[in-house]
Design a protein around this motif. Structure first.
Motif, short mmCIF file in Angstrom:
data_model
loop_
_atom_site.label_atom_id
_atom_site.label_comp_id
_atom_site.label_asym_id
_atom_site.label_seq_id
_atom_site.Cartn_x
_atom_site.Cartn_y
_atom_site.Cartn_z
N ILE B 191 0.87 -1.16 0.00
CA ILE B 191 0.00 0.00 0.00
C ILE B 191 0.91 1.22 0.00
O ILE B 191 1.57 1.50 0.99
N ASP B 192 0.95 1.88 -1.14
CA ASP B 192 1.86 3.01 -1.27
C ASP B 192 1.04 4.29 -1.30
O ASP B 192 0.57 4.73 -2.35
N ILE B 193 0.89 4.88 -0.16
CA ILE B 193 0.00 6.03 -0.02
C ILE B 193 0.47 7.20 -0.88
O ILE B 193 -0.32 7.85 -1.56
N GLY B 194 1.76 7.44 -0.85
CA GLY B 194 2.30 8.56 -1.62
C GLY B 194 2.01 8.43 -3.10
O GLY B 194 1.53 9.36 -3.74
N VAL B 195 2.29 7.27 -3.64
CA VAL B 195 2.06 7.03 -5.06
C VAL B 195 0.59 7.18 -5.42
O VAL B 195 0.24 7.79 -6.42
#
Lengths: 208, 208
Positions: B191-195
Motif C-alpha cells: 500500500i503506497d499512499i504517496g504514489v
DNA sequence: TTAGGTCTGTGAACGAGAACTCAATCACGA
DNA sequence: TCGTGATTGAGTTCTCGTTCACAGACCTAA
C-alpha cells in the motif's frame, strides 16, 4: 506526444519511477538507461521504455535518459511541477496520521486544509492548520484545492463525496471501505486497508 | 473444487464480497442472486459468478446463493474462519492509527503484537498490548503469528522484512514505499499512499 | 408429472496490458 | 568520415483477466 490512450497502470508507475530517480545518486553519471532504472525499481526494462514512450521521445538512443530531464518530464506529465494543495476530510486516527505523513513531500503534494464533522474537533489547530466544519467544503473551489483525501467513517462517505464534487474537486483518495459513485471526470483512487490485509491469510502455507 | 489457478484479482474481490454480504439485511430473504450482489458491490454479475465458481458449486441454479452459507464459504477460502493474529511493526503515526483501526474486525484479523526500534517506546502498553523490541520478532513463529503489518521508515524495511521471514511470517502488508524482496512463498501486499495520491493530479481537468 | 421461469456454472470470445524483438538512432573513437 | 557498440521506440506476440452467452439445473405451480 502521439495521443494514444495511456494505461492507468502506466500512470501509477510514473510516481514510482520519479521516486526512484530522486533517490538516485545525483552526482556522477547524468544519464540512466532503462535497464538500470528497471533494476532499481524491480520492473522489466521494456516496461520502463514503453511507459515513457507514451509521452514522446524522452530518451536518446545509445545513451539513455537524462536524469534531471526525466524527473522534470515525469513531474510535468503528472502535473507535479508546482505544489498541489490537498484537503483532508476526517481527523480521526487515520486522518491525524496522514496529516503527519511525510511521504507526500516527494511528490509536491501538501495537505493545506482539514475538515471534520465532530464539533469538538472543529476549530482546533493541528500542524498549523485550523480544522474546519465540513460545511466549509464548498469553499474549496475558490481556494484552488482540487484534490481530497477521504478518511472518515463509511456511513458518511457518499454524502461528503457529493459535497466534494460540488466544490469542484477532481481527484479523491478514498480510505473508506465504500464504493464512491462519482462522475467520470472525477478520479477516485481507493485504498482499502481491510481488504488488503484480509487477502494475506489465503496465501499462507496450509499448515499455518 | 477443480483446481484451476485462481487469479489474484479474484482473491482480492472476495473480501469485498464478504463485507458486502455482512452489511446485507440478514432477516428476510436467505438467498441472494449474483445480480443483486453485483449491484451492491458495483461489479458485473458474470464477474461474481466466475469468481465464486473457481471454488466449486456454491450457488444453486434458479435460486442464487445462500447468504449465510456463502459468507462461511468465503471465510473458509480466505482462511478467515478463526481469528488471525497479526503483528504490527512500527508504532509511529501510521502504526498507531492502524492499531486503533476498526476495519480489520470484519475479517477476523486482530493485531496482537507491536514491535518498535525506538527504545523510548518499547515497554509502553498501548491498547492492552506491550510494545516489544524488534529483536523479539523471532518469537513470532512459536506464538503462531504469521501475518505482519509493516509501518516503518523505508530505510529499515528490508532488514525487518528479512527478520519477519526468518520468523516464519508468510504474509506482509507493506506500507513503506520500498520494494521488499521476499521468497515466492511469502506474499507481500503493498500500500503506497504517496504514489496513490501522486496519481490524482494527472487526471484533473487541464485548467485546474 | 410436466411446463415455464429463474439463475448458476463454464467454455469461448474479447480486451488490456506486459514482455519480446528488432530496426532506427546516437555517441564515440579511429 | 565511417564503423562499432549501446540503447531507445514501437510493432508484434503473448498472457492474464473480464465479459459474454448459453446449456443445464433447480424451483414452483398447475
Amino acid at each position: 506526444m502521439r495521443y494514444h490512450k495511456v494505461p492507468d497502470e502506466t500512470i501509477r508507475r510514473l510516481p514510482v519511477y520519479l521516486r526512484g530517480l530522486c533517490s538516485f545518486p545525483n552526482d556522477g553519471s547524468r544519464s540512466i538507461s532503462s535497464q538500470q532504472l528497471a533494476e532499481v525499481l524491480h520492473v522489466k526494462s521494456p516496461q520502463v521504455r514503453k511507459d515513457l514512450s507514451y509521452f514522446g521521445d524522452i530518451g536518446t538512443p545509445g545513451v539513455g535518459y537524462d536524469i534531471q530531464k526525466l524527473k522534470k518530464h515525469i513531474r510535468t506529465i503528472l502535473r507535479l511541477n508546482n505544489t498541489h494543495c490537498a484537503a483532508l476530510i476526517g481527523y480521526g486516527n487515520l486522518g491525524a496520521a496522514l496529516l503527519k505523513y511525510t511521504g507526500f513531500k516527494t511528490f509536491c503534494v501538501e495537505i493545506s486544509a482539514v475538515f471534520e464533522i465532530n464539533p469538538r474537533k472543529i476549530g482546533r489547530v493541528v500542524q498549523k492548520i485550523k480544522i474546519e466544519d465540513v460545511s466549509n467544503i464548498s469553499s474549496l473551489r475558490k481556494r484552488g484545492i482540487s484534490v481530497a483525501i477521504l478518511a472518515i467513517p463509511a456511513l458518511e462517505s457518499q454524502d461528503v463525496t457529493d459535497k466534494l464534487i460540488d466544490a469542484g474537486v477532481g481527484g479523491i483518495l478514498n480510505f473508506t471501505p465504500s464504493y464512491l459513485s462519482a462522475p467520470t471526470n472525477v478520479k477516485v483512487v481507493n485504498i482499502d486497508i481491510g481488504v488488503s490485509l484480509a487477502c494475506l491469510p489465503y496465501y499462507l502455507p496450509v499448515g499455518a
